[in-house]
Design an enzyme around this catalytic site. Structure first.
Site, short mmCIF file in Angstrom:
data_model
loop_
_atom_site.label_atom_id
_atom_site.label_comp_id
_atom_site.label_asym_id
_atom_site.label_seq_id
_atom_site.Cartn_x
_atom_site.Cartn_y
_atom_site.Cartn_z
N HIS A 181 42.18 -4.96 27.81
CA HIS A 181 41.11 -4.04 28.23
C HIS A 181 40.46 -3.36 27.04
O HIS A 181 40.83 -3.59 25.87
CB HIS A 181 41.67 -3.00 29.21
CG HIS A 181 42.77 -2.12 28.69
ND1 HIS A 181 42.62 -1.26 27.62
CD2 HIS A 181 44.06 -1.97 29.09
CE1 HIS A 181 43.74 -0.61 27.40
NE2 HIS A 181 44.65 -1.03 28.27
N CYS A 190 49.75 -2.73 27.59
CA CYS A 190 48.57 -3.59 27.59
C CYS A 190 48.12 -3.90 26.17
O CYS A 190 48.71 -3.44 25.19
CB CYS A 190 47.44 -2.93 28.37
SG CYS A 190 47.86 -2.57 30.10
#
Length: 276
Positions: free
Chosen positions: A167, A175
């Site tokens: 992201h 992440c």
């Protein structure tokens, strides 16, 4: 006399430090130091509003595609290297894949090694496939796509977790944060490929570049066996420049070289491969 004594102590200290760095724990300390420095550097650039070191010229996207003879909408393939904090995008041309761009990762969390459980703040390692269902254009982190963790291998190992993404931004609890500008370019490439008919694109996540030198330096690590299996996927792509066929049998990854038009191995063949 005092100077000689101090010199001797310095030599002893340096020798001791060298011996320590040759141990498994010493290797891990070196890796953690390298990771910490890269995180500090990238976050400093991000906070200053500057492109991270190694970022391609995003404003010349079309020119970069043209220079390499690549077409937007071609199938894509993604590799991530945690130690190097780098994400690569490869694009298909003339039946094989070519490297289009390597992007610095602004931040990933945890250490080298796979993700084991929800909330461990660890980024995963392994082989994943991303479909349109994993895309989120309205992510709280600008844009994102889910890796699909846990995959079949992770589930076979009892590993848990959710919403492990690539992201924008520069924050992470498992992440891979790429900054907004970089994730916009990645988004353009992967969505164009999926919209043009690629059913899913493969993402390989590695602890580091899977060379013999890197594996040998970490042969005493508890994850060395797992990494040796991941290396088979790395080697297959390096050999063929095609994403390998990845199966999960008896709780292990099983890798076969991709052959255009060939079917995936059957469960029987896969089990036989895993037993060898």
């Amino acid at each position: 006399m005092l100077r000689q004594a101090l010199g001797f102590l310095l030599i002893v200290a340096l020798f001791g430090a060298g011996i320590t760095l040759l141990t498994p724990e010493g290797r891990r300390l070196l890796d953690r130091a390298s990771i910490a420095y890269t995180r500090w550097q990238n976050h400093s650039y991000y906070q200053s509003g500057l492109p991270l070191p190694g970022t391609p010229d995003l404003a010349k996207f079309d020119d970069r595609l043209k220079a390499q003879g690549l077409q937007l909408g071609a199938p894509v393939f993604v590799r991530i290297f945690k130690l190097e904090s780098q994400l690569e995008i490869w694009m298909e041309k003339d039946g094989s894949y070519r490297l289009f761009a390597a992007y610095p990762i602004c931040l990933w969390s945890g250490r080298l090694g796979p993700k084991l459980a929800e909330g461990d703040r660890q980024a995963p390692e392994g082989f994943y496939a991303v479909t349109k269902d994993e895309l989120n254009p309205n992510s709280r982190w600008h844009r994102s796509f889910s890796l699909g963790f846990p995959n079949a291998f992770d589930r076979a190992k009892g590993r848990t977790g959710s919403f492990i993404m690539v992201h924008g931004g520069c924050q992470s609890i498992g992440c891979f944060a790429m900054t907004n500008d970089v994730v916009d370019e990645i988004w353009r490439l992967v969505t164009s490929a999926l919209d043009s008919g690629q059913p899913a694109f493969d993402v390989q996540v590695y602890p580091f570049r899977m060379t013999e030198t890197n594996l040998t330096a970490r042969k005493a690590d508890p994850w060395s066996g797992f990494w040796a299996d991941l290396k088979k996927g790395y080697d297959s792509f390096e050999r063929t420049k095609l994403p390998p066929v990845v199966s999960v049998c008896d709780g292990r990854y099983v890798i076969a070289d991709a052959v255009p038009g060939a079917p995936a191995p059957s469960s029987t063949e896969c089990a036989a491969t895993a037993s060898r």
